[in-house]
Scaffold this active site. Structure first.
Site, PDB file in Angstrom:
ATOM      1  N   PRO A   1      -6.547 -10.917  11.882  1.00  0.00           N
ATOM      2  CA  PRO A   1      -5.648 -10.504  10.805  1.00  0.00           C
ATOM      3  C   PRO A   1      -6.287 -10.833   9.456  1.00  0.00           C
ATOM      4  CG  PRO A   1      -4.983 -12.637  11.641  1.00  0.00           C
ATOM      5  CD  PRO A   1      -6.157 -12.196  12.496  1.00  0.00           C
TER       6      PRO A   1
ATOM      7  N   HIS B   1      -3.070  -6.869  13.940  1.00  0.00           N
ATOM      8  CA  HIS B   1      -4.514  -6.884  13.735  1.00  0.00           C
ATOM      9  C   HIS B   1      -5.106  -8.144  14.349  1.00  0.00           C
ATOM     10  CE1 HIS B   1      -4.592  -4.178   9.902  1.00  0.00           C
ATOM     11  NE2 HIS B   1      -4.760  -3.484  11.009  1.00  0.00           N
ATOM     12  N   TYR B   2      -6.307  -8.010  14.931  1.00  0.00           N
ATOM     13  CA  TYR B   2      -7.087  -9.190  15.260  1.00  0.00           C
ATOM     14  C   TYR B   2      -8.520  -8.882  14.852  1.00  0.00           C
ATOM     15  CZ  TYR B   2      -8.705 -13.452  17.290  1.00  0.00           C
ATOM     16  OH  TYR B   2      -9.243 -14.704  17.438  1.00  0.00           O
TER      17      TYR B   2
ATOM     18  N   LYS C   1       0.821  -1.216   0.000  1.00  0.00           N
ATOM     19  CA  LYS C   1       0.000   0.000   0.000  1.00  0.00           C
ATOM     20  C   LYS C   1       0.850   1.260   0.000  1.00  0.00           C
ATOM     21  CE  LYS C   1      -2.535  -1.490   3.607  1.00  0.00           C
ATOM     22  NZ  LYS C   1      -2.386  -2.952   3.546  1.00  0.00           N
TER      23      LYS C   1
ATOM     24  N   TYR D   1      -4.582 -12.362   7.093  1.00  0.00           N
ATOM     25  CA  TYR D   1      -4.030 -13.685   6.761  1.00  0.00           C
ATOM     26  C   TYR D   1      -3.385 -14.247   8.015  1.00  0.00           C
ATOM     27  CZ  TYR D   1      -0.057 -10.547   5.990  1.00  0.00           C
ATOM     28  OH  TYR D   1       0.876  -9.553   6.133  1.00  0.00           O
TER      29      TYR D   1
ATOM     30  N   LEU E   1       1.668 -14.880  11.409  1.00  0.00           N
ATOM     31  CA  LEU E   1       1.886 -13.719  12.288  1.00  0.00           C
ATOM     32  C   LEU E   1       2.673 -12.616  11.593  1.00  0.00           C
ATOM     33  CD1 LEU E   1       1.192 -12.951  15.312  1.00  0.00           C
ATOM     34  CD2 LEU E   1       3.655 -13.120  15.664  1.00  0.00           C
ATOM     35  N   HIS E   2       2.158 -11.421  11.647  1.00  0.00           N
ATOM     36  CA  HIS E   2       2.820 -10.266  11.059  1.00  0.00           C
ATOM     37  C   HIS E   2       2.491  -9.027  11.886  1.00  0.00           C
ATOM     38  CE1 HIS E   2      -1.177 -10.565   9.200  1.00  0.00           C
ATOM     39  NE2 HIS E   2      -1.147  -9.263   9.058  1.00  0.00           N
TER      40      HIS E   2
END
Lengths: 282, 282
Positions: free
Chosen positions: A216, A213-214, A152, A218, A221-222
């Site tokens: 996420p 994010h939760y 992005k 995908y 884990l990132h």
């Protein structure tokens, strides 16, 4: 034929049926931020200006800038499945409050039944794609990660700086899997991520929003690194969890994320929403 | 001569010294949103496209649209005083990570030394102001509160719905003071606030973002209720704390908010920022 799906303030998403083939593509159009150094040029160029309002010391104009000074970023997903298309459609959103029981009974079986490909993540980790874009890597298989600019972000200005840390280990789906065992990994991401960003881009850690994010988008884990001044999508309290808070919570209680209820938004057309609905949890 | 003051993501503000006169102008440039009906035209026009990244089914391009399809809104303030210029100057914002020790040594003495008037809060609680605006009240002196529309919301549309719950008791400055003792109060605010809003405005609890700020803008405990679809200022993860999370954290550990470090943003010109700077914490 073009179906226009979604037009938020400065971003547009289209569904394009390519000729004859019946194959869909998702096209996301975004006006990119101004580049500071191009603004003097912009103001010097002759361009069409239309006065809109004049009141006292205030006036507004509409300007039509030359093509080289305006830019649209187009992201194309092709071929796009129905799932990709649904992802970008505008929908009613509700908050879910997911207990650990809900996670085990509803969310986890749902994730396991999905086969959303994360090949693109593995391509980056294995240097099969975007290898030249890597900003930092800690190669440790348990506690290492790769830091890359998010797609992005066009890297032309720091205002919307956006990088992603992808961890090397492949067994952590999300926040829900984290325990104190993962503290060395998480501390590496926080510390080395900040250091790499100040070194490469000159943005200090105190001006970075570093979060998970939760849910996420995908399940590998990132961690997101965005400019603090950038109102990045998904940085609201109902979806984002500061990495520093996650580390403190795990240090206080290794099972914190296997105890606490977590809130997240879901669009009414998402399959997981339907699962929560069926379970009488919405 | 042009000084560039302020370039957020898609908006730009310049300070322009007009030739010879020494008179300043503020120029704010904004890229306007896409117009849905012009997008098919945009895609049909021949334009320069540059491939940026290609990975699996995803690719990104940069397009240079023709002038009639891109548009910049320019707002000019001329002549501009120093006050106008300051108003639009971008202030540097930094995140502070405040431990409990920092709170006790830096933040709490700072709050106590301030004389921020919160008479307007007491006026509402005592029905000396805005009495006709009260949406709901629980009059209990310990566990009660008043729910009023925030002044930022004009109540003309639900998109930017914004209400505030002000608690009756006057001894809770912020999140930092909360313990399990306050759970009945917090549960009342969550439950009765949701019920009152669905009854009056028809917006269900699953479409409300219900949260506290830390730091708050005034030190009398209050809770924000905003429409989930509204990107309310201060709803980002670095400032907002979901009330449901606060309740769960206190139920798990009464002293949670007297143990955990908390992150919050401060502008570099704020007095509290200077206190943290003096203490070597920035």
């Amino acid at each position: 034929m073009i179906w226009c799906l979604w037009v938020p303030a400065r971003c547009s998403c289209l569904r394009i049926g390519l000729s004859g083939e019946g194959t869909d593509a998702v096209v996301i159009l975004e006006k990119t931020p101004f580049q500071e150094e191009k603004i003097p040029d912009l103001l010097k160029k002759p361009m069409h200006a239309e006065l809109q309002v004049h009141n006292d010391i205030y006036c507004t104009f509409y300007l039509s800038p030359p093509p080289e000074l305006s830019e649209i970023k187009a992201t194309v997903v092709y071929p796009a499945t129905e799932k990709h298309i649904q992802k970008y459609l505008r929908q009613e959103v509700h908050l879910i409050r997911e207990t650990w029981q809900d996670y085990k009974n509803i969310t986890l079986p749902f994730i396991q039944a999905q086969s959303f490909s994360i090949q693109w993540v593995y391509n980056i980790l294995e240097k099969k794609a975007e290898a030249d874009r890597i900003v930092h890597e800690n190669p440790d298989p348990s506690n290492g990660f790769v830091l890359v600019p998010d797609l992005k972000w066009n890297q032309n200005q720091l205002d919307d700086l956006y990088l992603i840390a992808l961890v090397h280990r492949r067994d952590i789906k999300s926040l829900r899997d984290l325990t104190a065992e993962h503290l060395p990994l998480l501390r590496n991401v926080l510390q080395e991520g900040k250091e790499a960003i100040v070194k490469r881009f000159g943005v200090p850690g105190s001006q970075l929003r570093i979060y998970l994010h939760y849910q996420p988008s995908y399940y590998h884990l990132h961690v997101h690194f965005t400019a603090l001044g950038y109102d990045a999508p998904g940085s609201s309290v109902e979806r984002a969890h500061l990495l520093a808070d996650v580390i403190d919570n795990l240090a206080m209680d290794s099972m914190y994320y296997q105890k606490r209820a977590l809130t997240f938004p879901l669009r009414a057309d998402e399959p997981l929403f339907k699962k929560f609905q069926e379970a009488g949890k919405v």
